[in-house]
Structures are given as C-alpha cells and as structure tokens.
Design a protein around this motif. Sequence first.
Motif, PDB file in Angstrom:
ATOM      1  N   GLY A 158      15.228   1.118   0.363  1.00 33.05           N
ATOM      2  CA  GLY A 158      13.880   1.304  -0.151  1.00 33.05           C
ATOM      3  C   GLY A 158      12.941   0.444   0.680  1.00 33.05           C
ATOM      4  N   LEU A 159      11.726   0.918   0.891  1.00 35.13           N
ATOM      5  CA  LEU A 159      10.792   0.218   1.770  1.00 35.13           C
ATOM      6  C   LEU A 159       9.426   0.200   1.096  1.00 35.13           C
ATOM      7  CD1 LEU A 159      11.243  -0.858   4.667  1.00 35.13           C
ATOM      8  CD2 LEU A 159      10.294   1.272   5.496  1.00 35.13           C
ATOM      9  N   GLN A 160       8.841  -1.000   1.100  1.00 32.84           N
ATOM     10  CA  GLN A 160       7.462  -1.107   0.604  1.00 32.84           C
ATOM     11  C   GLN A 160       6.629  -1.821   1.642  1.00 32.84           C
ATOM     12  OE1 GLN A 160       8.418  -3.036  -3.292  1.00 32.84           O
ATOM     13  NE2 GLN A 160       6.674  -1.828  -3.981  1.00 32.84           N
ATOM     14  N   GLY A 161       5.422  -1.375   1.857  1.00 30.77           N
ATOM     15  CA  GLY A 161       4.551  -2.025   2.836  1.00 30.77           C
ATOM     16  C   GLY A 161       3.113  -2.016   2.349  1.00 30.77           C
ATOM     17  N   SER A 187       0.810  -1.220   0.000  1.00 31.01           N
ATOM     18  CA  SER A 187       0.000   0.000   0.000  1.00 31.01           C
ATOM     19  C   SER A 187       0.848   1.278   0.000  1.00 31.01           C
ATOM     20  CB  SER A 187      -0.932   0.005   1.211  1.00 31.01           C
ATOM     21  OG  SER A 187      -0.172  -0.075   2.394  1.00 31.01           O
ATOM     22  N   PHE A 188       2.143   1.133   0.233  1.00 32.50           N
ATOM     23  CA  PHE A 188       2.988   2.331   0.126  1.00 32.50           C
ATOM     24  C   PHE A 188       4.389   1.942  -0.315  1.00 32.50           C
ATOM     25  CE2 PHE A 188       4.024   0.965   4.411  1.00 32.50           C
ATOM     26  CZ  PHE A 188       5.383   1.139   4.433  1.00 32.50           C
ATOM     27  N   LYS A 213       1.732  -6.914   8.887  1.00 27.58           N
ATOM     28  CA  LYS A 213       1.617  -6.677   7.444  1.00 27.58           C
ATOM     29  C   LYS A 213       2.888  -7.103   6.701  1.00 27.58           C
ATOM     30  CE  LYS A 213      -1.612  -2.928   8.109  1.00 27.58           C
ATOM     31  NZ  LYS A 213      -1.775  -1.496   8.275  1.00 27.58           N
ATOM     32  N   ALA A 214       2.728  -7.284   5.390  1.00 31.74           N
ATOM     33  CA  ALA A 214       3.884  -7.629   4.561  1.00 31.74           C
ATOM     34  C   ALA A 214       4.763  -6.396   4.378  1.00 31.74           C
ATOM     35  CB  ALA A 214       3.411  -8.146   3.211  1.00 31.74           C
ATOM     36  N   VAL A 221      17.384  -8.101  -0.844  1.00 29.01           N
ATOM     37  CA  VAL A 221      15.993  -7.812  -0.476  1.00 29.01           C
ATOM     38  C   VAL A 221      15.624  -8.640   0.753  1.00 29.01           C
ATOM     39  CG1 VAL A 221      13.586  -8.126  -1.215  1.00 29.01           C
ATOM     40  CG2 VAL A 221      15.277  -7.252  -2.840  1.00 29.01           C
ATOM     41  N   LEU A 222      14.852  -8.064   1.637  1.00 24.33           N
ATOM     42  CA  LEU A 222      14.261  -8.809   2.750  1.00 24.33           C
ATOM     43  C   LEU A 222      12.759  -8.567   2.685  1.00 24.33           C
ATOM     44  CD1 LEU A 222      14.283 -10.413   5.414  1.00 24.33           C
ATOM     45  CD2 LEU A 222      14.771  -8.290   6.607  1.00 24.33           C
ATOM     46  N   GLU A 223      12.029  -9.659   2.576  1.00 21.11           N
ATOM     47  CA  GLU A 223      10.591  -9.543   2.406  1.00 21.11           C
ATOM     48  C   GLU A 223       9.921 -10.512   3.370  1.00 21.11           C
ATOM     49  OE1 GLU A 223       9.639  -9.941  -1.694  1.00 21.11           O
ATOM     50  OE2 GLU A 223       7.681  -8.987  -1.472  1.00 21.11           O
ATOM     51  N   GLY A 224       8.915 -10.050   4.092  1.00 19.87           N
ATOM     52  CA  GLY A 224       8.212 -10.929   5.019  1.00 19.87           C
ATOM     53  C   GLY A 224       7.109 -10.179   5.727  1.00 19.87           C
ATOM     54  N   VAL A 225       6.456 -10.890   6.656  1.00 20.82           N
ATOM     55  CA  VAL A 225       5.393 -10.260   7.448  1.00 20.82           C
ATOM     56  C   VAL A 225       5.995  -9.854   8.786  1.00 20.82           C
ATOM     57  CG1 VAL A 225       3.177 -10.648   8.601  1.00 20.82           C
ATOM     58  CG2 VAL A 225       3.587 -11.592   6.306  1.00 20.82           C
ATOM     59  N   LEU A 226       5.818  -8.597   9.132  1.00 23.84           N
ATOM     60  CA  LEU A 226       6.439  -8.054  10.343  1.00 23.84           C
ATOM     61  C   LEU A 226       5.721  -8.597  11.583  1.00 23.84           C
ATOM     62  CD1 LEU A 226       8.706  -6.063  11.143  1.00 23.84           C
ATOM     63  CD2 LEU A 226       6.942  -4.291  11.301  1.00 23.84           C
TER      64      LEU A 226
END
Length: 269
Positions: free
Chosen positions: A266-269, A2-3, A41-42, A234-239
């Motif tokens: 860079g950050l995406q959530g 979403s951002f 959230k992811a 990259v690190l991607e997961g659910v916080l």
Amino acid sequence: MSFTWSAAPVRKMILSVSEPAVRAWIPLGRHLVDVNALIGKALRLEWPGMAECQSCHGVFSELHAQGFCRKCFFDSPMAGASIVRPELSTAHLGKADRDLEFERAYQLQPHTVYLADSGGIKVGVTRTRQQVTRWLDQGATCARVIAVTENRYEAGLIEVALKQHFSDKTDWRKMLAGLEFSADFDGAVARALEAIPTDLQRFALADGTDHRAHWSLAPGFTAKSVKLSQPGDVLEGVLAGQRGQYLAFTDGRVINVRSHEGLFLGLQG
Ligand SMILES: [Zn+2]
C-alpha cells in the motif's frame, strides 16, 4: 497525504532515461505510480501481508525468494540456473534445465555483454533487447556494450572470463553514494576487450557507444537499507530521490523495490 494506493502486488520500477534525471514508475497492481512527482514529499509504504508469485500468479502469505513461491522457485524456468549464471545455459545443445521450450526462447537470442559504472566498474550480461533496462536497474551512470553474441551461453562464457578482471556485482552503497569512475572507463573497456577469449573475439564490439544516465538522488548519500519483511511493516519518510531500483529517503534509509516484487504494498503520498 494527497493520495492513497490500496495494497496491490508491486513490480520492479520501470525506468526511462530522461533529463534532468531518469524517470521512474512503480507498477502497483494495474496502476503506475510516478516516482519523480513524489520527490521532496512525504511517502508511506506499508506491507499489510500477502504476496503474488510472479510465475504462477498464486497468492501466498509469503514468497520464497526473488518474487517466486517455493514451488516456482524450484520448478519454474523463470528461476532456472542460467537466469543468474548465463554460462550454465544449455538450450543451444537442445538440453533442458527445467523447460526446453521456455529456455530456447529465452537463451537462443542475441545477448549483450557490457561494462557499466554503477559505483564501480562491473561486467554484466543481458538479452540485447533488454539492455537499457538492465543498466538502469543497476543505477549505472554510464554503460558500454563490449560484445553482442548469438545466444546466452556465449555471453556467459565472456562474462566468466571478464569476472577475473571486473566485479559482476553492484556495490549498492557506493552506487547510492554517487561514486563514479568515469575517468577510468575508456581504459576499463580496452582491458575488457583484450580479456575476451580468442575463440569468442568474433563477438567483440570495439566501437560501442556510451549510454549515460543522470539520477535524481544527489551524490554523497549515505544509505541504510531497509526491507518490509513482516506483515504490518511500514516505511514512512520524505523521498530524497531514486536511483536504480532504490527509493531513498532524507533520513538515509533506502528500499530496493525489486527485492519486494510480488508483495501487496500500500502506498500513500
Ligand atoms: Zn508460484
């Protein structure tokens, strides 16, 4: 997602005591990312490359250590010996390590010696006006001031004496597992006060109050630390939550935001 925050230099998280849990923000360039709003959230963190030195603010393909470029790591007073080892302070003698003016301003001010419970009892030193920040950065659930000195050198001497009885390091695995030793805390403080050398007892504080913090990361977490060390990582997961300077993901991976200081993240959530 979403951002999206485009890549900008990251700084250590800003932490604030709150209920039901400590609040955390990630400074990213000129923005502050609200960590608590992202729990559950992811989240995707990426290091496309490039980093900014926290001393000279130059931009480099990589930093040498602790958020500094190579030159500043060896030359800047912000990375001087007394930063990590307060007992090596010399400004009170009028003697420079790297930059006497900086070192006078930094070292010749009240310093706090504290005991904290951050997955084990530890001793630490911090500038008095920074004290709450310091305990929170280490993920402590409880901290108590045991001495307030006039300068950094005196606090360093007390810390050296107390290191014979307590660790000066945080065991991040135990801290993130939420282990607590609160039952022993009063006893530990009493032992620490006794261990302060006689000539420094005038700085001891026998009636310090406990400072407590609750964390969003649930106890029982088994952490595996990861680092964004190569451009493109990259690190991607659910916080799952946050504690100290760590972000923790539901699959057990954790990342120490402070140890990435200066990287353009860079950050995406
Ligand atoms: Zn630099």
